[in-house]
Design a protein around this motif. Structure first.
Motif, PDB file in Angstrom:
ATOM      1  N   CYS A 184       0.841  -1.207   0.000  1.00 31.20           N
ATOM      2  CA  CYS A 184       0.000   0.000   0.000  1.00 31.20           C
ATOM      3  C   CYS A 184       0.874   1.255   0.000  1.00 31.20           C
ATOM      4  N   GLY A 185       1.909   1.255   0.810  1.00 35.36           N
ATOM      5  CA  GLY A 185       2.824   2.393   0.851  1.00 35.36           C
ATOM      6  C   GLY A 185       3.523   2.616  -0.478  1.00 35.36           C
ATOM      7  N   SER A 202      -2.466  15.624  -2.550  1.00 35.79           N
ATOM      8  CA  SER A 202      -2.136  16.024  -1.173  1.00 35.79           C
ATOM      9  C   SER A 202      -3.059  15.348  -0.177  1.00 35.79           C
ATOM     10  N   LEU A 203      -4.339  15.234  -0.510  1.00 30.83           N
ATOM     11  CA  LEU A 203      -5.288  14.551   0.380  1.00 30.83           C
ATOM     12  C   LEU A 203      -4.961  13.070   0.505  1.00 30.83           C
ATOM     13  N   ILE A 204      -4.536  12.454  -0.592  1.00 29.17           N
ATOM     14  CA  ILE A 204      -4.142  11.042  -0.539  1.00 29.17           C
ATOM     15  C   ILE A 204      -2.925  10.873   0.363  1.00 29.17           C
ATOM     16  N   ILE A 211      -1.840  10.059   8.070  1.00 28.87           N
ATOM     17  CA  ILE A 211      -2.706  10.042   9.259  1.00 28.87           C
ATOM     18  C   ILE A 211      -3.130   8.618   9.589  1.00 28.87           C
ATOM     19  N   GLY A 212      -3.504   7.842   8.570  1.00 30.90           N
ATOM     20  CA  GLY A 212      -3.919   6.456   8.803  1.00 30.90           C
ATOM     21  C   GLY A 212      -2.816   5.601   9.390  1.00 30.90           C
ATOM     22  N   VAL A 213      -1.619   5.710   8.839  1.00 31.95           N
ATOM     23  CA  VAL A 213      -0.500   4.899   9.335  1.00 31.95           C
ATOM     24  C   VAL A 213      -0.101   5.330  10.742  1.00 31.95           C
ATOM     25  N   VAL A 214      -0.103   6.626  11.007  1.00 36.50           N
ATOM     26  CA  VAL A 214       0.218   7.104  12.362  1.00 36.50           C
ATOM     27  C   VAL A 214      -0.825   6.589  13.357  1.00 36.50           C
ATOM     28  N   MET A 215      -2.097   6.586  12.966  1.00 29.46           N
ATOM     29  CA  MET A 215      -3.144   6.062  13.849  1.00 29.46           C
ATOM     30  C   MET A 215      -2.903   4.578  14.140  1.00 29.46           C
ATOM     31  N   LEU A 272      -8.499   4.235   6.697  1.00 28.44           N
ATOM     32  CA  LEU A 272      -7.988   5.420   6.016  1.00 28.44           C
ATOM     33  C   LEU A 272      -6.764   5.093   5.153  1.00 28.44           C
ATOM     34  N   ALA A 273      -5.850   4.313   5.688  1.00 31.04           N
ATOM     35  CA  ALA A 273      -4.640   3.954   4.936  1.00 31.04           C
ATOM     36  C   ALA A 273      -4.979   3.117   3.708  1.00 31.04           C
ATOM     37  N   THR A 274      -5.855   2.135   3.863  1.00 28.39           N
ATOM     38  CA  THR A 274      -6.187   1.293   2.717  1.00 28.39           C
ATOM     39  C   THR A 274      -7.066   2.030   1.706  1.00 28.39           C
ATOM     40  N   LEU A 275      -7.913   2.933   2.172  1.00 31.00           N
ATOM     41  CA  LEU A 275      -8.725   3.727   1.248  1.00 31.00           C
ATOM     42  C   LEU A 275      -7.844   4.615   0.372  1.00 31.00           C
ATOM     43  N   THR A 276      -6.871   5.255   0.978  1.00 24.93           N
ATOM     44  CA  THR A 276      -5.984   6.113   0.182  1.00 24.93           C
ATOM     45  C   THR A 276      -5.133   5.276  -0.774  1.00 24.93           C
ATOM     46  N   ALA A 277      -4.723   4.091  -0.345  1.00 23.52           N
ATOM     47  CA  ALA A 277      -3.965   3.211  -1.242  1.00 23.52           C
ATOM     48  C   ALA A 277      -4.848   2.762  -2.405  1.00 23.52           C
ATOM     49  N   PHE A 278      -6.102   2.488  -2.123  1.00 23.55           N
ATOM     50  CA  PHE A 278      -7.047   2.097  -3.168  1.00 23.55           C
ATOM     51  C   PHE A 278      -7.192   3.209  -4.211  1.00 23.55           C
TER      52      PHE A 278
END
Length: 141
Positions: free
Chosen positions: A24-25, A117-119, A125-129, A93-99
């Motif tokens: 994903c990253g 920028s939003l992605i 934010i998702g990974v930090v959470m 959030l992390a997987t949604l942005t990766a998608f």
């Protein structure tokens, strides 16, 4: 013997989660790097992959607070499990942005820099959470 098989299965599962986070990253990094020339480096991709692997390894499969159904209505039961909540929201959030990043790459779209920028922000934010959730869950053991 049975304990070793369970431990091996758990390590294998966590390693698979870390690999999924790294993938994903990589996708988010590839999209962001292709849109922002300053981030088109191998170091940036490596940072994205490592943060994803670390976040998914720690943040998914967090130990939950023990549930005691006979004590329903007690103040402790009404509390939100911060680790579980952060893990769930961060993973989503992390997987949604990766998608979205994969979709943009596959469809060869060129979105406005605001979307990129939003992605990136959603990924961070998702990974930090996830990392915070995993840390909280492991500290309370």
């Amino acid at each position: 013997m049975r304990l070793r098989v369970r431990q091996f299965a758990h390590v294998l599962e966590r390693s698979g989660l870390a690999l999924a986070g790294a993938a994903c990253g990589l996708f988010v990094g590839a999209h962001v790097g292709s849109s922002v020339p300053a981030l088109t480096t191998q170091g940036f991709l490596l940072l994205m992959m490592v943060s994803g692997a670390f976040g998914f390894y720690l943040g998914i499969d967090t130990p939950q607070i023990p549930f005691h159904p006979h004590e329903e209505g007690t103040p402790a039961e009404r509390k939100i499990d911060a680790a579980e909540f952060l893990s769930a929201v961060g993973t989503f959030l992390a997987t949604l942005t990766a998608f979205f990043a994969v979709g943009i790459i596959i469809l060869r779209e060129d979105p406005h820099i605001v979307w990129t920028s939003l992605i990136m922000a959603g990924w961070v934010i998702g990974v930090v959470m996830q990392i915070v959730a995993g840390t909280i869950a492991r500290l309370r053991r």
